[in-house]
Enzyme design. Structure first.
Site, PDB file in Angstrom:
ATOM      1  N   HIS A 183      20.645   5.209  10.330  1.00 17.19           N
ATOM      2  CA  HIS A 183      19.946   3.932  10.244  1.00 17.19           C
ATOM      3  C   HIS A 183      18.751   4.022   9.296  1.00 17.19           C
ATOM      4  CE1 HIS A 183      22.037   3.763  14.139  1.00 17.19           C
ATOM      5  NE2 HIS A 183      22.155   2.476  13.885  1.00 17.19           N
ATOM      6  N   ASP A 253      28.243  -0.373  11.463  1.00  9.91           N
ATOM      7  CA  ASP A 253      26.981  -0.219  12.190  1.00  9.91           C
ATOM      8  C   ASP A 253      25.897  -0.988  11.452  1.00  9.91           C
ATOM      9  OD1 ASP A 253      25.107   0.610  13.957  1.00  9.91           O
ATOM     10  OD2 ASP A 253      25.332   2.746  13.585  1.00  9.91           O
TER      11      ASP A 253
END
Length: 574
Positions: A183, A253
Site C-alpha cells: 500500500h 487491492d
C-alpha cells in the site's frame, strides 16, 4: 450502466459532493473503512445513503473484517475477533477443532456484517509468509505451510458464505514474500517461477472455488519484471487464470501511493476524500448462471453481480492497456470514457497511442485475430475522431460529417458491437448437440460411487444407545434384575453343620440346599458350595475327589481318628 469501481467516502455520512459524484459515476460497489464507522445505527444509515446513490438496495458493500489488527468493526459495539495465526496454532494440536473454530468465527463475523447490510468481506488471507518478509501479513496468515492455510481457509470461506456474506481471498497469487507494504511501496519478489508455483500459488490453486479474489500489488520478476500483478496481463493470464485456474471475479487491492485506482482512469470530480478499488476483469459464469468453479451463491448474492457484468467488454488478459498522460487502462474503457466526455481526447497523443497499439497488435494477432481486428476498428475510429476534434467544425464541400456526428456514429457502432457480442454469448450459451442434448437415446448415466466414512467413537455409540433406551422407557428409571446368589459364607456354614452326617464319598450336588436346585439359583449354589468345600479341604475338614475332568465331585468328612474312623461333629445345631 454501473462503472467497474469500488469507492469509499470520507466520513460517517455522505457529503453533498460525494452524493453527486456517486450518482454520476454509479460505482459497482462501496467499501467502508474505520473512518466510516462509529456505531451500528450510523453504519446502517451510511450504507443506505451509499446504495441510494446507485438505486440498488443490494449493491455490494465491502469491508476488511479479518480479526486481530485488521478489523474495522471494534468494541464496544462489536466483539474483537482473534487473528488467523491463533487458529493455525490450534491446528497443530487439534486439526478438527481448529477447522470448527475457524468456521464458527467466520460465521460470527458474517452475522455482524449481515446485520449491518454489509455483504462482502475481504477475507480469507491465503498468503504463505516466508522468513525475512515484511510483517504486513504476519499473524493475518494462518500458518507458514500451505496445507494448514488451505484447510482453515476453506472453513473460513464456508463460514462467511453460510452467513450470507461473500468472501474475497487475498492476495492472489501471493503476498507472503513481499519485502514491503504494497500500500506504501512497490515490492519486488525475486523467487523463481518454480518456487512460487510450489508454495505461494498452492493455496489459491486449491481454493479457486472462492467467488472473488483480490490481486497483490507485487512485481514477480520471474514472470513479469515490468509490472505488478494488478496491471500485468501476463501474470493475470498465465498465472491467475491459467496455472491457478481462478475464473471468478478478480478485484485489485487499494493503494495509498497514487490516490487513484491502479487499473482505471481517475474519475472526474474524485477528490482526495474518495479512495477506490477497481475490478480488473469480467465475471465468468457457467451455463447455470453461477460463477464458474465457485461455491454456490444464493440468488440474492448472485443478483449483486448482474449489472456489473454488462459493463465487461474484454477480459484483461486480452486487453490492450493504454498508457497516456493522465490515464492508464484498457482501450475499450478509454473509448467509453471519451464517449461520456470523461476524458478529453484532444489531450491524448495519437502518435503515442499508435505506437502502443502496433506493439500490442503484433502479439494479439498470434493469439486472436478477431480480437485484433476489433481493436483495429476502434483505434481507427478514435484516431479519426481526434482529428475531427482538432479541426474546424464546418462541413467540407463533400458533406463530410462534423466531429459531433462522428462521435454519435462511434457510439452507435460500439453499441452495435456490444449487441453482437451479447447475441454471440446467448448463442454459445444454448444447449449443444451431443453435449446437453442427444440425437437418439439418453445420455450415458453417471456411475455414482458413495463412500461412507464413520467417524463416531465408542463413546458416541454408547451415548446414542443410552439416549435411545431412555426414550423407549419413556423417562422411567432402568432397574436391572438382581440375580439370586448364595454367599460362600452361607454355603460353608451349612457344610460345617453337616459334618458327621455326610456318608462316605457323597456327591457334592447332593449336598445343595433344596430351594437352590433350579436354573440360575442352582448354578450359584454349586459354585458357592464348591468354593466352601475347597476352603474346608484346605483346613482339613473335608476331602474331595474327582475321577476325571468335568466328572462328578465327591466329598467326605476329613476328620478321622487314629483308627481311621470319622469323628463326630461337634458343631452346634448339626
Amino acid at each position: 450502466m454501473r462503472s467497474r469501481a469500488i469507492y469509499g467516502c470520507a466520513g460517517a455520512s455522505l457529503s453533498a459532493a460525494e452524493r453527486d459524484f456517486f450518482r454520476e459515476v454509479r460505482p459497482w460497489g462501496f467499501i467502508l473503512f474505520a473512518r466510516n464507522i462509529s456505531d451500528p445505527a450510523q453504519v446502517k444509515a451510511l450504507i443506505a445513503q451509499l446504495r441510494e446513490t446507485v438505486g440498488d438496495a443490494r449493491a455490494p458493500v465491502l469491508i476488511d473484517q479479518e480479526g486481530g489488527r485488521v478489523a474495522r468493526l471494534k468494541p464496544p459495539y462489536w466483539h474483537e475477533r482473534p487473528p488467523a495465526a491463533q487458529f493455525g496454532a490450534l491446528y497443530l494440536a487439534n486439526p478438527e477443532a481448529a477447522r470448527q473454530a475457524t468456521y464458527l468465527n467466520a460465521r460470527l463475523i458474517a452475522h455482524d456484517l449481515a446485520s449491518l447490510g454489509i455483504n462482502v468481506d475481504c477475507l480469507p488471507v491465503l498468503d504463505v509468509p516466508v522468513p525475512g518478509a515484511h510483517d504486513i501479513i504476519g499473524n493475518r496468515a494462518f500458518a507458514t505451510d500451505p496445507a494448514t492455510i488451505i484447510a482453515l481457509g476453506k472453513a473460513q470461506i464456508e463460514g462467511l458464505m453460510d452467513g450470507g456474506v461473500l468472501p474475497v481471498m487475498k492476495h492472489i497469487p501471493g503476498h507472503g514474500r513481499a519485502g514491503a507494504d504494497s500500500h506504501l511501496a512497490l515490492p519486488r519478489v525475486a523467487a523463481t517461477r518454480e518456487e512460487l508455483s510450489a508454495s505461494d500459488f498452492v493455496t489459491f490453486r486449491s481454493l479457486d472455488q472462492c467467488p472473488i479474489a483480490m490481486t497483490a500489488h507485487v512485481v514477480y520478476e520471474s514472470i513479469d519484471p515490468q509490472r505488478p500483478c494488478t496491471t500485468s496481463p501476463k501474470v493475470i493470464r498465465d498465472v491467475i487464470r491459467g496455472e491457478i485456474g481462478f475464473d471468478g471475479l478478480l478485484m485489485s487491492d487499494g493503494s495509498k501511493r497514487t490516490g487513484r485506482p491502479l487499473a482505471a482512469a481517475q474519475p472526474a470530480g474524485a477528490g482526495a476524500s474518495v479512495g477506490a478499488r477497481t475490478f480488473r476483469s469480467e465475471r465468468r459464469r457457467s451455463p447455470s448462471g453461477q460463477p464458474a468453479g465457485g461455491r454456490r451463491m444464493t440468488a440474492e448474492q448472485a443478483d449483486n453481480f448482474d449489472e456489473f457484468e454488462s459493463t465487461a467488454i474484454f477480459a484483461d488478459d486480452q486487453a490492450l492497456l493504454v498508457q497516456v498522460d493522465g490515464f492508464e487502462g484498457p482501450l475499450d474503457l478509454l473509448l467509453t470514457l471519451a464517449r461520456n466526455q470523461k476524458v478529453d481526447i484532444a489531450k491524448i497523443s495519437i502518435l503515442k497511442l499508435a505506437e502502443q497499439y502496433l506493439e500490442f497488435i503484433e502479439s494479439a494477432k498470434k493469439l486472436n485475430l478477431e480480437l485484433a481486428a476489433d481493436y483495429l476498428v476502434m483505434a481507427a475510429w478514435l484516431a479519426y475522431l481526434k482529428s475531427r476534434l482538432v479541426l474546424p467544425q464546418e462541413k467540407g464541400p463533400d458533406g463530410e460529417p462534423t466531429a459531433d456526428e462522428m462521435a454519435t456514429r462511434l457510439r452507435w457502432r460500439l453499441q452495435r458491437l456490444d449487441a453482437m457480442r451479447a447475441a454471440a454469448t446467448r448463442l454459445m450459451g444454448r444447449e449443444r448437440l451431443d453435449r446437453d442434448v442427444f440425437g437418439r437415446g439418453d445420455p450415458e448415466a453417471v456411475n455414482v460411487i458413495k463412500l461412507r466414512t464413520y467417524k463416531d467413537t465408542m463413546y458416541d455409540l454408547l451415548t446414542a444407545y443410552a439416549t435411545d433406551r431412555a426414550r423407549k422407557l419413556g423417562g422411567k428409571a432402568y432397574r436391572p434384575q438382581i440375580a439370586p446368589v448364595l454367599a460362600i459364607e452361607d454355603a460353608r456354614e451349612r457344610l460345617e453343620r453337616m459334618l458327621g452326617r455326610i456318608s462316605d464319598w457323597s456327591a457334592l450336588t447332593n449336598l445343595l440346599p433344596f430351594e437352590w436346585t433350579g436354573g440360575a439359583r442352582r448354578r450359584s449354589a454349586v459354585a458357592s458350595t464348591l468354593l466352601a468345600a475347597l476352603e474346608m479341604a484346605r483346613d482339613g475338614k473335608l476331602e474331595l475327589q474327582q475321577m476325571a475332568p468335568f466328572a462328578e465331585i465327591f466329598v467326605r468328612d476329613g476328620r478321622r481318628g487314629p483308627d481311621g474312623t470319622t469323628l463326630e461333629a461337634s458343631a452346634p445345631g448339626a
